[in-house]
Design a protein around this motif. Structure first.
Motif, PDB file in Angstrom:
ATOM      1  N   TRP A  53      50.130  49.117  52.909  1.00 57.68           N
ATOM      2  CA  TRP A  53      49.678  49.053  51.523  1.00 57.68           C
ATOM      3  C   TRP A  53      49.332  47.644  51.065  1.00 57.68           C
ATOM      4  O   TRP A  53      49.978  46.663  51.428  1.00 57.68           O
ATOM      5  CB  TRP A  53      50.740  49.634  50.599  1.00 57.68           C
ATOM      6  CG  TRP A  53      50.782  51.124  50.671  1.00 57.68           C
ATOM      7  CD1 TRP A  53      51.440  51.880  51.595  1.00 57.68           C
ATOM      8  CD2 TRP A  53      50.092  52.041  49.814  1.00 57.68           C
ATOM      9  NE1 TRP A  53      51.215  53.219  51.358  1.00 57.68           N
ATOM     10  CE2 TRP A  53      50.388  53.341  50.267  1.00 57.68           C
ATOM     11  CE3 TRP A  53      49.269  51.884  48.714  1.00 57.68           C
ATOM     12  CZ2 TRP A  53      49.887  54.481  49.651  1.00 57.68           C
ATOM     13  CZ3 TRP A  53      48.757  53.011  48.083  1.00 57.68           C
ATOM     14  CH2 TRP A  53      49.067  54.298  48.559  1.00 57.68           C
ATOM     15  N   ARG A  54      48.296  47.584  50.215  1.00 57.90           N
ATOM     16  CA  ARG A  54      47.900  46.370  49.522  1.00 57.90           C
ATOM     17  C   ARG A  54      48.107  46.567  48.021  1.00 57.90           C
ATOM     18  O   ARG A  54      47.839  47.647  47.493  1.00 57.90           O
ATOM     19  CB  ARG A  54      46.422  46.052  49.756  1.00 57.90           C
ATOM     20  CG  ARG A  54      46.055  45.778  51.209  1.00 57.90           C
ATOM     21  CD  ARG A  54      45.001  44.701  51.266  1.00 57.90           C
ATOM     22  NE  ARG A  54      45.530  43.443  50.747  1.00 57.90           N
ATOM     23  CZ  ARG A  54      44.763  42.446  50.293  1.00 57.90           C
ATOM     24  NH1 ARG A  54      43.445  42.591  50.275  1.00 57.90           N
ATOM     25  NH2 ARG A  54      45.311  41.338  49.840  1.00 57.90           N
ATOM     26  N   PRO A  55      48.563  45.532  47.313  1.00 55.37           N
ATOM     27  CA  PRO A  55      48.668  45.655  45.862  1.00 55.37           C
ATOM     28  C   PRO A  55      47.279  45.747  45.241  1.00 55.37           C
ATOM     29  O   PRO A  55      46.290  45.285  45.812  1.00 55.37           O
ATOM     30  CB  PRO A  55      49.371  44.360  45.454  1.00 55.37           C
ATOM     31  CG  PRO A  55      49.063  43.403  46.556  1.00 55.37           C
ATOM     32  CD  PRO A  55      48.982  44.213  47.798  1.00 55.37           C
ATOM     33  N   ALA A  56      47.200  46.358  44.064  1.00 50.60           N
ATOM     34  CA  ALA A  56      45.925  46.522  43.371  1.00 50.60           C
ATOM     35  C   ALA A  56      45.270  45.161  43.130  1.00 50.60           C
ATOM     36  O   ALA A  56      45.936  44.196  42.752  1.00 50.60           O
ATOM     37  CB  ALA A  56      46.155  47.237  42.042  1.00 50.60           C
ATOM     38  N   HIS A  57      43.941  45.103  43.321  1.00 52.22           N
ATOM     39  CA  HIS A  57      43.246  43.831  43.166  1.00 52.22           C
ATOM     40  C   HIS A  57      41.745  44.029  43.040  1.00 52.22           C
ATOM     41  O   HIS A  57      41.198  45.070  43.413  1.00 52.22           O
ATOM     42  CB  HIS A  57      43.531  42.910  44.357  1.00 52.22           C
ATOM     43  CG  HIS A  57      43.075  43.473  45.669  1.00 52.22           C
ATOM     44  ND1 HIS A  57      43.873  44.302  46.422  1.00 52.22           N
ATOM     45  CD2 HIS A  57      41.911  43.343  46.357  1.00 52.22           C
ATOM     46  CE1 HIS A  57      43.210  44.652  47.524  1.00 52.22           C
ATOM     47  NE2 HIS A  57      42.025  44.092  47.500  1.00 52.22           N
ATOM     48  N   LEU A  58      41.089  42.997  42.555  1.00 46.01           N
ATOM     49  CA  LEU A  58      39.633  42.869  42.573  1.00 46.01           C
ATOM     50  C   LEU A  58      39.273  41.737  43.520  1.00 46.01           C
ATOM     51  O   LEU A  58      39.932  40.688  43.530  1.00 46.01           O
ATOM     52  CB  LEU A  58      39.095  42.528  41.184  1.00 46.01           C
ATOM     53  CG  LEU A  58      39.121  43.585  40.084  1.00 46.01           C
ATOM     54  CD1 LEU A  58      38.595  42.980  38.791  1.00 46.01           C
ATOM     55  CD2 LEU A  58      38.275  44.776  40.477  1.00 46.01           C
ATOM     56  N   HIS A  59      38.224  41.935  44.317  1.00 47.83           N
ATOM     57  CA  HIS A  59      37.693  40.861  45.157  1.00 47.83           C
ATOM     58  C   HIS A  59      36.631  40.080  44.385  1.00 47.83           C
ATOM     59  O   HIS A  59      35.810  40.676  43.681  1.00 47.83           O
ATOM     60  CB  HIS A  59      37.018  41.431  46.406  1.00 47.83           C
ATOM     61  CG  HIS A  59      37.937  42.090  47.373  1.00 47.83           C
ATOM     62  ND1 HIS A  59      38.440  41.444  48.479  1.00 47.83           N
ATOM     63  CD2 HIS A  59      38.418  43.352  47.416  1.00 47.83           C
ATOM     64  CE1 HIS A  59      39.196  42.285  49.166  1.00 47.83           C
ATOM     65  NE2 HIS A  59      39.208  43.448  48.542  1.00 47.83           N
TER      66      HIS A  59
END
Length: 286
Positions: free
Chosen positions: A211-217
């Motif tokens: 899992w990756r935490p929620a984010h914007l690139h």
């Protein structure tokens, strides 16, 4: 040289590289050979384990396509991507930190004007993002190219949908005269990196989650400034301290503020709840 053994084969390989005209390549390959040989000696690598490693890398290559880069995922999950990013992006204090690129960037994403909706139908709650691009001295940076991409509410990027022929949740726009930017998209959600391939098998064997935490690139380019590749992470996400690719930086955490249905920042009236995110970027002059 003949009759090489475990004690002298490393030096024999290094000797073969001694005449390499590319000095940097010789440095890299010589160090690589020494570390590989030292690794094999240290763990007393068996032939079966060596072959399993070869098969793993072969399978990883077979997973790669124009829409998926399994080797980047492998590098990310081993922390190598973040290490290389850190080594190559040392900046003065106060500049926005860099983090991993990730495997889902797409060249030539759709062009949008400030204020447009880059979600383009992607599933998720409405989210309005705004901020300013400036430099370390506080000077605004106008006309900076800003690429944005993100996963949808199901944790998938547009390129992961086999039947989707248009880009969603990604786009390119430019900061305004005062460095300002603003656009509409969808709220970021935590998601697992693709784990149906070799990297997923490795993580499972190691007892790790994908899992990756929620984010914007974000990928931000401006003349006379160092290109910035970074994320903005959602505050409060439960995976901030166990990101599968080791990319979280405290300075990159932003607040997704939830609002009741009503008038949005762009003046539209929404009958569903929505988010706002305010985040400024500080670029490093070249």
């Amino acid at each position: 040289m003949r009759n090489l053994n475990e004690d002298n084969i490393t030096q024999a390989v290094l000797a073969r590289h001694a005449a390499m005209p590319d000095v940097r390549l010789r440095e890299i390959m010589s160090s690589l050979v020494q570390h590989l040989h030292s690794f094999a000696r240290e763990v007393k690598l068996t032939e079966a384990e060596w072959f399993a490693g070869i098969q793993f890398l072969t399978d990883t290559g077979h997973m790669c396509s124009d829409k998926r880069q399994e080797f980047i995922l492998l590098s990310d999950t081993l922390g190598l991507s973040m290490l290389v990013t850190a080594l190559n992006n040392r900046k003065p204090e106060g500049c926005t930190e860099s983090t991993v690129f990730g495997p889902f960037h797409v060249e030539g994403s759709p062009q949008y004007a400030l204020g447009d909706d880059i979600a383009n139908g992607a599933k998720g709650d409405p989210c309005f993002v705004r901020g300013v691009v400036r430099d370390i001295d506080g000077k605004s940076v106008p006309n900076a190219s800003m690429e944005v991409w993100q996963a949808d509410a199901d944790g998938l990027y547009d390129v992961q949908y086999a039947d989707q022929d248009s880009h969603r949740g990604r786009g390119t726009f430019h900061s305004g005269p005062q460095g300002e930017y603003y656009f509409r998209t969808i709220g970021a959600e935590a998601y697992p990196i693709p784990h149906d391939g070799t990297v997923g098998r490795m993580l499972e064997a190691l007892g790790r989650h994908p899992w990756r935490p929620a984010h914007l690139h974000f990928l931000i380019k401006a003349e006379n400034y160092q290109t910035l590749i970074t994320h903005v992470f959602r505050n409060g996400d439960k995976y901030l301290d166990s990101d599968a690719v080791f990319g979280v930086r405290s300075s990159l955490i932003g607040d997704w503020v939830r609002h009741k249905a009503g008038t949005a920042p762009d003046g539209t009236c929404l009958d569903v709840p929505f988010f706002t995110l305010d985040f400024d970027f500080v670029l490093n002059p070249v």
